[in-house]
Design a protein around this motif. Structure first.
Motif, PDB file in Angstrom:
ATOM      1  N   PRO A 201      33.404  42.250  57.140  1.00  0.00           N
ATOM      2  CA  PRO A 201      32.644  43.452  56.789  1.00  0.00           C
ATOM      3  C   PRO A 201      33.355  44.363  55.810  1.00  0.00           C
ATOM      4  N   GLY A 202      34.659  44.204  55.663  1.00  0.00           N
ATOM      5  CA  GLY A 202      35.398  45.163  54.846  1.00  0.00           C
ATOM      6  C   GLY A 202      35.612  44.743  53.415  1.00  0.00           C
ATOM      7  N   GLU A 203      35.004  43.621  52.975  1.00  0.00           N
ATOM      8  CA  GLU A 203      35.251  43.155  51.624  1.00  0.00           C
ATOM      9  C   GLU A 203      34.601  44.071  50.582  1.00  0.00           C
ATOM     10  N   ARG A 204      35.265  44.204  49.469  1.00  0.00           N
ATOM     11  CA  ARG A 204      34.738  45.056  48.399  1.00  0.00           C
ATOM     12  C   ARG A 204      33.543  44.369  47.746  1.00  0.00           C
ATOM     13  N   LEU A 205      32.610  45.180  47.280  1.00  0.00           N
ATOM     14  CA  LEU A 205      31.459  44.634  46.578  1.00  0.00           C
ATOM     15  C   LEU A 205      31.654  44.640  45.068  1.00  0.00           C
ATOM     16  N   TRP A 206      32.831  45.025  44.620  1.00  0.00           N
ATOM     17  CA  TRP A 206      33.044  45.101  43.171  1.00  0.00           C
ATOM     18  C   TRP A 206      34.503  44.813  42.871  1.00  0.00           C
ATOM     19  N   LEU A 207      34.729  44.192  41.746  1.00  0.00           N
ATOM     20  CA  LEU A 207      36.103  44.004  41.293  1.00  0.00           C
ATOM     21  C   LEU A 207      36.556  45.328  40.671  1.00  0.00           C
ATOM     22  N   SER A 208      37.092  46.197  41.517  1.00  0.00           N
ATOM     23  CA  SER A 208      37.511  47.509  41.045  1.00  0.00           C
ATOM     24  C   SER A 208      38.683  47.362  40.085  1.00  0.00           C
ATOM     25  N   PRO A 209      38.899  48.360  39.219  1.00  0.00           N
ATOM     26  CA  PRO A 209      40.059  48.289  38.319  1.00  0.00           C
ATOM     27  C   PRO A 209      41.370  48.078  39.071  1.00  0.00           C
ATOM     28  N   ALA A 210      41.506  48.693  40.242  1.00  0.00           N
ATOM     29  CA  ALA A 210      42.742  48.526  41.014  1.00  0.00           C
ATOM     30  C   ALA A 210      42.902  47.082  41.481  1.00  0.00           C
ATOM     31  N   LEU A 211      41.785  46.466  41.931  1.00  0.00           N
ATOM     32  CA  LEU A 211      41.847  45.082  42.387  1.00  0.00           C
ATOM     33  C   LEU A 211      42.134  44.135  41.223  1.00  0.00           C
ATOM     34  N   VAL A 212      41.479  44.364  40.087  1.00  0.00           N
ATOM     35  CA  VAL A 212      41.735  43.538  38.904  1.00  0.00           C
ATOM     36  C   VAL A 212      43.195  43.650  38.493  1.00  0.00           C
ATOM     37  N   LEU A 213      43.720  44.880  38.484  1.00  0.00           N
ATOM     38  CA  LEU A 213      45.116  45.088  38.097  1.00  0.00           C
ATOM     39  C   LEU A 213      46.059  44.392  39.071  1.00  0.00           C
ATOM     40  N   ARG A 214      45.711  44.441  40.360  1.00  0.00           N
ATOM     41  CA  ARG A 214      46.553  43.786  41.359  1.00  0.00           C
ATOM     42  C   ARG A 214      46.594  42.274  41.129  1.00  0.00           C
ATOM     43  N   TYR A 215      45.454  41.696  40.808  1.00  0.00           N
ATOM     44  CA  TYR A 215      45.426  40.261  40.513  1.00  0.00           C
ATOM     45  C   TYR A 215      46.239  39.944  39.251  1.00  0.00           C
ATOM     46  N   LEU A 216      46.062  40.772  38.214  1.00  0.00           N
ATOM     47  CA  LEU A 216      46.740  40.489  36.951  1.00  0.00           C
ATOM     48  C   LEU A 216      48.248  40.689  37.044  1.00  0.00           C
ATOM     49  N   LEU A 217      48.705  41.558  37.970  1.00  0.00           N
ATOM     50  CA  LEU A 217      50.135  41.821  38.099  1.00  0.00           C
ATOM     51  C   LEU A 217      50.848  40.795  38.980  1.00  0.00           C
TER      52      LEU A 217
END
Length: 448
Positions: A201-217
């Protein structure tokens, strides 16, 4: 996963993979009916090379917004409902294209499809759900095989449509029919691969900038995602200007480009069905990616040096007439100036056609290998519950590249000449190939 580990592969579950293959195939079949003709749609309305590039860029530009959202939604609500939504939107967009009476309406139809058309990335997420590290490259290759088969049969259908009528509306409506069939395949044959217990139930519905940055880092994951973006911006620059290149250098209209796509499809299917699993097991995904980049660089260079020799049956006057007569209003054919320069009638022959057929072999092989190899490496560095978002981000970066590439390549084509996009692309792709030799070192630094 080490390269040696892939030598023992888990067999694919055919009963679960086959419906995904079928829905992707039928969906791609609709797309490839119009893909060889898209630059003709634009040229028929008097578009210049940069405007033609804008038509091609409209779809990936919209996908840049839509695909990450659709991927995240598929993580939350499952793959099947999102597939049905995206396929229905694709069907509507093809109908809009068939009814278009201006360049603006052509662009709008591509925007609508791109905004919700996350069919391929959602199907890839479904395949990742039912595969493991040992067979994921082969599993993701299923979408490539479906894509290749679509490239075989789609252009044939486009050819038949154009033989029956010179109206570009017929291929668009034909594509809509196949898109509707893909909806039926998904509705009745596809079984959900991402059950509620795995969604959370807690999954994000959008690739937020913070999540994208976390993946890219994340060292390894970020490098893989950036490599996906870089190779795609080069390759789609090639892909988006190829039809314009063959039109202005070889005199290919819709039929000629449909035949060219048919050859590309045959090569893609052969690679995906016969070789990708074997090569992945023998080389490992990292070396497979390097091989693909090298082949793409070679193919781009060979394409750039294609002789300017229109095919033997080419006549400039007939080509101009065909382009102008393909542009229709509700009442009559509109006559006006074309926005591109067609080749003269001199120097006709088979030299250019044969050269280009040789050039597309390494390009097609490389294209068939690169994305499955990179996406397999990406999924190995996230948890199962993140497949939709990770592949959604991968697809979003591909969409970002696809949005930029046609405009960049179109401008280079217009200002520096028809060979320039391919020469520059070959040099840059060769640089990526050399950089990819460092992949094993980067991947060992993964902290994900």
């Amino acid at each position: 996963m080490t390269d040696a580990a892939v030598n023992t592969q888990t067999p694919l579950d055919t009963r679960r993979v086959l419906p995904i293959f079928l829905l992707v195939f039928v969906d791609i079949l609709g797309l490839t009916v119009i893909l060889p003709l898209l630059h003709i749609y634009a040229a028929a309305f008097g578009a210049a090379p940069l405007q033609i590039a804008l038509v091609i860029a409209a779809f990936p530009l919209a996908q840049l917004v839509g695909v990450p959202l659709m991927g995240a939604l598929s993580d939350r609500y499952g793959r099947k409902p999102l597939l049905l939504i995206s396929q229905a939107t694709t069907c509507i967009s093809f109908i809009m294209l068939g009814l278009a009476t201006s360049l603006e309406l052509v662009i709008l139809s591509r925007l609508v499809d791109g905004l919700f058309g996350a069919n391929l990335s959602t199907a890839q997420a479904a395949l990742s759900d039912i595969t493991d590290e040992t067979n994921r490259t082969r599993g993701l290759g299923v979408t490539g095989a479906a894509f290749g088969l679509g490239f075989i049969f789609g252009p044939v259908i486009a050819l038949l449509s154009l033989e029956l009528t010179n109206s570009l509306a017929v291929p668009a409506f034909t594509a809509a029919i196949y898109s509707f069939v893909s909806i039926l395949v998904t509705a009745f044959l596809f079984k959900e691969t991402h059950p509620p217990a795995l969604r959370g139930p807690g999954e994000r519905l959008w690739l937020s900038p913070a999540l994208v940055l976390r993946y890219l880092l994340r060292p390894a994951l970020g490098i893989l995602l950036l490599l996906m973006f870089a190779q795609q911006i080069i390759f789609f620059g090639y892909e988006s200007t190829l039809g314009l290149f063959t039109l202005t250098r070889l005199g290919f209209l819709g039929r000629g480009n449909a035949l060219l796509f048919l050859v590309i499809g045959l090569i893609l299917v052969t690679v995906q069905l016969r070789f990708i699993g074997r090569w992945s097991a023998r080389l490992g995904d990292k070396r497979l990616a390097t091989l693909a980049l090298g082949l793409l660089a070679l193919g781009l260079l060979l394409t750039a040096t294609t002789p300017k020799s229109p095919h033997p049956f080419y006549l400039r006057e007939l080509a101009e007439r065909d382009l102008l007569s393909a542009r229709q209003s509700t009442a009559e054919v509109l006559i006006g100036d074309l926005g591109i320069d067609l080749p003269a009638n001199e120097n006709r022959g088979l030299a250019g056609v044969i050269w280009l057929l040789v050039a597309i072999v390494p390009v097609s092989i490389g294209a068939g290998l690169i994305r499955p190899a990179l996406n397999s490496l990406i999924t190995q560095r996230v948890s199962g519950g993140e497949y939709g978002r990770a592949l959604g981000l991968s697809s979003a970066l591909v969409s970002a590249a696809n949005a930029c590439a046609p405009l960049i390549a179109g401008l280079i084509f217009q200002e520096l000449g028809s060979s320039a996009p391919f020469v520059i692309g070959a040099v840059l792709m060769a640089g990526l190939c050399l950089s990819s030799l460092l992949l094993p070192r980067w991947l060992r630094r993964d902290i994900g």
